[in-house]
Scaffold this active site. Structure first.
Site, PDB file in Angstrom:
ATOM      1  CG  ASN A  23      -1.734   1.229   1.394  1.00  0.00           C
ATOM      2  OD1 ASN A  23      -2.406   1.636   0.432  1.00  0.00           O
ATOM      3  ND2 ASN A  23      -1.757   1.840   2.571  1.00  0.00           N
ATOM      4  CB  SER A  53       5.318   5.012   4.133  1.00  0.00           C
ATOM      5  OG  SER A  53       5.793   6.020   4.990  1.00  0.00           O
ATOM      6  CG  HIS A  72      -0.350   6.047   4.668  1.00  0.00           C
ATOM      7  ND1 HIS A  72      -1.725   6.124   4.737  1.00  0.00           N
ATOM      8  CD2 HIS A  72       0.128   6.803   5.685  1.00  0.00           C
ATOM      9  CE1 HIS A  72      -2.060   6.908   5.758  1.00  0.00           C
ATOM     10  NE2 HIS A  72      -0.959   7.325   6.347  1.00  0.00           N
ATOM     11  CG  ASP A 128      -2.689   3.398   6.764  1.00  0.00           C
ATOM     12  OD1 ASP A 128      -2.731   2.815   5.669  1.00  0.00           O
ATOM     13  OD2 ASP A 128      -3.450   4.347   7.058  1.00  0.00           O
TER      14      ASP A 128
HETATM   15  C1  GRF Z   1      -2.283   8.939  -2.863  1.00  0.00           C
HETATM   16  O1  GRF Z   1      -1.954  10.143  -2.252  1.00  0.00           O
HETATM   17  C2  GRF Z   1      -1.915   7.788  -1.980  1.00  0.00           C
HETATM   18  O2  GRF Z   1      -0.785   8.029  -1.206  1.00  0.00           O
HETATM   19  C3  GRF Z   1      -3.113   7.692  -1.085  1.00  0.00           C
HETATM   20  O3  GRF Z   1      -4.208   7.969  -1.900  1.00  0.00           O
HETATM   21  C4  GRF Z   1      -3.796   8.783  -2.985  1.00  0.00           C
HETATM   22  C5  GRF Z   1      -4.191   8.094  -4.238  1.00  0.00           C
HETATM   23  O4  GRF Z   1      -4.015   8.926  -5.357  1.00  0.00           O
HETATM   24  N1  GRF Z   1      -3.144   6.403  -0.438  1.00  0.00           N
HETATM   25  P1  GRF Z   1      -4.262   8.366  -6.816  1.00  0.00           P
HETATM   26  O5  GRF Z   1      -5.675   7.803  -6.880  1.00  0.00           O
HETATM   27  O6  GRF Z   1      -3.235   7.300  -7.093  1.00  0.00           O
HETATM   28  O7  GRF Z   1      -4.112   9.551  -7.714  1.00  0.00           O
END
Ligand code: GRF
Length: 223
Positions: A111, A140, A113, A149
């Site tokens: 994932n 991360s 984050h 997370d």
């Molecule tokens: C990103 O900021 C990611 O870190 C978070 O959600 C957002 C997703 O953005 N988990 P996208 O849909 O890939 O543009």
């Protein structure tokens, strides 16, 4: 016979800019993967439209059609397995996952984050970093476990917080780093340089004692 590319499925609830970054890395020949499915809990997710445009099979499941979270997650993970995916990438998949449903994927699911974990699990990470007057912020990539997370962190990208930054500016400066971090980690994972181990991730066969750091050249290294 050449090795066949690793089969990857991606889950997203939103716009899909991280999916776009992964597709671009693959196009450049930097990421030997095949996307076998892009799945979402939102039929209108931009990520699904991007996948369609790239001829990747898509799946939209509506959580409201299931009696509870576990039923949704079990169906979702069954379909992901049926897609032939060997690896799963969560990129803005805005759901808490059932621990039992995800357990077969531990070590094969990552994932991204937007915080320097273990700081700021959950939502509103940019706001929380600003409110805490942190000198830096970041993103991360971690292995997914039943703890939200909370799985072992593999790699991070860091950026300084500047005077006058607001939430939006911080998010906008972080996003391009996310777009380099995620393909770099997925590349290490599918090449098996990075491996899940019950006592913590291993990198090139050695225990990863702290997260890898994304350098200016886009590579990941032990700092
Ligand atoms: C990103 O900021 C990611 O870190 C978070 O959600 C957002 C997703 O953005 N988990 P996208 O849909 O890939 O543009």
């Amino acid at each position: 016979m050449p090795d066949s590319p690793a089969k990857v499925a991606l889950l997203a609830s939103g716009r899909g800019s991280n999916l776009a970054a992964l597709l671009a890395a693959r196009e450049r020949g930097e990421l030997p993967v095949e996307f076998v499915l892009v799945a979402s809990d939102k039929a209108n997710a931009g990520a699904l439209r991007l996948a369609e445009a790239a001829n990747i099979p898509t799946l939209a499941l509506d959580p409201r059609s299931y009696p509870d979270r576990r039923a949704f997650d079990l169906d979702l993970f069954a379909r992901l397995a049926a897609s032939g995916a060997e690896w799963l990438v969560l990129a803005g998949f805005m759901r808490i996952l059932d621990g039992e449903a995800l357990s077969p994927w531990i070590g094969r699911m990552i994932n991204i984050h937007p915080s320097l974990l273990p700081k700021y699990r959950g939502l509103h990470t940019h706001r929380r970093a600003l409110e805490a007057n942190d000198p830096e912020h970041g993103a991360s990539v971690h292995f997914v476990t039943a703890e939200l997370d909370g799985g072992p962190v593999i790699a991070q990208a860091r950026l300084p917080i500047e005077a006058g930054d607001d939430e939006l500016q911080l998010a906008q400066r972080l996003l391009p780093l996310e777009h380099r971090l995620l393909p770099a980690v997925l590349g290490l994972l599918v090449s098996q340089r990075l491996q899940w181990h019950e006592h913590g991730p291993r990198f090139d066969g050695q225990p990863l004692l702290r997260p890898l750091t994304l350098g200016d050249d886009g590579s990941l290294s032990v700092k």
